[in-house]
Scaffold this active site. Sequence first.
Site, PDB file in Angstrom:
ATOM      1  N   GLN A  32       0.839  -1.197   0.000  1.00  0.00           N
ATOM      2  CA  GLN A  32       0.000   0.000   0.000  1.00  0.00           C
ATOM      3  C   GLN A  32       0.875   1.248   0.000  1.00  0.00           C
ATOM      4  OE1 GLN A  32      -2.285  -0.917   3.547  1.00  0.00           O
ATOM      5  NE2 GLN A  32      -0.430  -1.530   4.613  1.00  0.00           N
ATOM      6  N   HIS A  63      -7.953   3.146  20.234  1.00  0.00           N
ATOM      7  CA  HIS A  63      -7.175   2.046  20.795  1.00  0.00           C
ATOM      8  C   HIS A  63      -7.676   1.629  22.179  1.00  0.00           C
ATOM      9  CE1 HIS A  63      -3.946   3.341  17.757  1.00  0.00           C
ATOM     10  NE2 HIS A  63      -4.544   2.264  17.325  1.00  0.00           N
ATOM     11  N   ASP A  87       0.718   0.000  13.830  1.00  0.00           N
ATOM     12  CA  ASP A  87       1.287   1.156  14.535  1.00  0.00           C
ATOM     13  C   ASP A  87       1.627   0.868  15.991  1.00  0.00           C
ATOM     14  OD1 ASP A  87      -1.245   1.882  16.130  1.00  0.00           O
ATOM     15  OD2 ASP A  87      -1.987   1.903  14.080  1.00  0.00           O
ATOM     16  N   GLU A 107       0.648  -8.688  11.191  1.00  0.00           N
ATOM     17  CA  GLU A 107       0.580  -7.486  10.355  1.00  0.00           C
ATOM     18  C   GLU A 107       1.098  -7.857   8.973  1.00  0.00           C
ATOM     19  OE1 GLU A 107      -0.339  -4.091  10.505  1.00  0.00           O
ATOM     20  OE2 GLU A 107       0.418  -4.192   8.448  1.00  0.00           O
ATOM     21  N   ASP A 139      -0.163 -12.398   6.115  1.00  0.00           N
ATOM     22  CA  ASP A 139      -1.550 -12.098   5.795  1.00  0.00           C
ATOM     23  C   ASP A 139      -2.420 -12.635   6.945  1.00  0.00           C
ATOM     24  OD1 ASP A 139      -4.213 -12.775   4.844  1.00  0.00           O
ATOM     25  OD2 ASP A 139      -3.489 -12.314   2.834  1.00  0.00           O
ATOM     26  N   ASP A 157      -7.820  -4.974  13.965  1.00  0.00           N
ATOM     27  CA  ASP A 157      -7.512  -3.540  13.830  1.00  0.00           C
ATOM     28  C   ASP A 157      -7.133  -3.276  12.372  1.00  0.00           C
ATOM     29  OD1 ASP A 157      -6.824  -0.934  14.143  1.00  0.00           O
ATOM     30  OD2 ASP A 157      -5.044  -1.293  15.371  1.00  0.00           O
ATOM     31  N   SER A 158      -8.142  -3.272  11.520  1.00  0.00           N
ATOM     32  CA  SER A 158      -7.904  -3.267  10.078  1.00  0.00           C
ATOM     33  C   SER A 158      -8.075  -1.885   9.465  1.00  0.00           C
ATOM     34  CB  SER A 158      -8.906  -4.208   9.413  1.00  0.00           C
ATOM     35  OG  SER A 158     -10.209  -3.682   9.550  1.00  0.00           O
ATOM     36  N   THR A 159      -7.664  -1.787   8.221  1.00  0.00           N
ATOM     37  CA  THR A 159      -8.018  -0.636   7.390  1.00  0.00           C
ATOM     38  C   THR A 159      -9.461  -0.834   6.917  1.00  0.00           C
ATOM     39  OG1 THR A 159      -7.163  -1.834   5.483  1.00  0.00           O
ATOM     40  CG2 THR A 159      -5.640  -0.315   6.553  1.00  0.00           C
TER      41      THR A 159
HETATM   42  N1  AG3 Z   1      -7.536   1.398  11.439  1.00  0.00           N
HETATM   43  C1  AG3 Z   1      -8.866   1.936  11.224  1.00  0.00           C
HETATM   44  C2  AG3 Z   1      -8.899   3.048  10.229  1.00  0.00           C
HETATM   45  C3  AG3 Z   1     -10.284   3.254   9.753  1.00  0.00           C
HETATM   46  C4  AG3 Z   1     -10.434   4.464   8.951  1.00  0.00           C
HETATM   47  N2  AG3 Z   1     -11.700   4.386   8.374  1.00  0.00           N
HETATM   48  C5  AG3 Z   1     -12.584   5.344   8.327  1.00  0.00           C
HETATM   49  N3  AG3 Z   1     -12.298   6.535   8.720  1.00  0.00           N
HETATM   50  N4  AG3 Z   1     -13.743   5.034   7.898  1.00  0.00           N
HETATM   51  C6  AG3 Z   1      -6.802   2.130  12.353  1.00  0.00           C
HETATM   52  C7  AG3 Z   1      -5.498   1.568  12.709  1.00  0.00           C
HETATM   53  C8  AG3 Z   1      -5.136   2.113  14.032  1.00  0.00           C
HETATM   54  N5  AG3 Z   1      -4.360   1.218  14.766  1.00  0.00           N
END
Ligand code: AG3
Length: 284
Positions: A32, A63, A87, A107, A139, A157-159
């Site tokens: 990414q 968190h 992170d 991760e 993965d 803790d995903s995107t």
């Molecule tokens: N992961 C979640 C980010 C989500 C952003 N999405 C959104 N704004 N709709 C965060 C990782 C933190 N450890």
Amino acid sequence: MARNEFAETLYDSYGQHFAIDEVYFESRTGHQHLLIFHNAKFGRVMALDGVVQTTERDEFYYHEMMAHVPLFAHGQPRRVLIIGGGDGGLLREVVKHRSVEHVTKVEIDAAVVDMAKTWFPDHSQGAFDDPRFHLVIADGAEFVRRANEAYDVIMIDSTDPIGPGEVLFTNDFYRQCERNLAPGGIMVTQNGVPFMQLDEVRKTSRAFRDLFADWHFYGVAVPTYIGGMMTLGWATQDAGLRGQSLEVLEERFKTAAIATRYYTPAIHRGAFALPRFVEEAIGK
Ligand code: AG3
């Protein structure tokens, strides 16, 4: 670098802009696009593929809620699995729990962990060196498919479900997570901002319905996850854990003596109350 503004690209017709004081790091990692910069209001900001993931100033909302709600509801969590969370902010909160003996974090992108260690030391605060911690660069979906474990808490803790994060929102992934939960185990998930991404919570609720005896969502309004409150998913076979009494949570919180800035037992209980339009979307 001749660039002084970051415009988030998550939504088509609406978004947030940050003034960039300084770009610290930018690269295509192979998984990414990773950007780390400084903003006067939010401090250091990390974006992946144009979407804000975490900032120094507001990371504690997310968190703390993702970690402490399942960990205090469980009561005696010993084994924890984190998928994503490169992170280290979530890990920092998890290792505050003394009952936790083992944390594995899977991760997909080693660059995120490396750069977070360099640019976000306050997120992990040494947690990457905790002897209870095990880092796996892999993965997450593959990892749970192969694993045969009994975790007390699994945290996703995903995107967003675009790019590498997409597979972490599938029925099969949730099924594999369920298979790796101990009796009384709880899974929590990042499930988007329902005002903007109602389909995410709807889709996840359908998957949870087939797999878990008790499931729901709880809310937290993170300033840089724009659009109002975000929903975190809650899924377990133990129907008693969600309604843990205020007295029990207060007692556990006091005994743990963990310093928080967002989480309180009262917020924990209240967070499960959802707006009517979200209840409708999830069929409750
Ligand atoms: N992961 C979640 C980010 C989500 C952003 N999405 C959104 N704004 N709709 C965060 C990782 C933190 N450890």
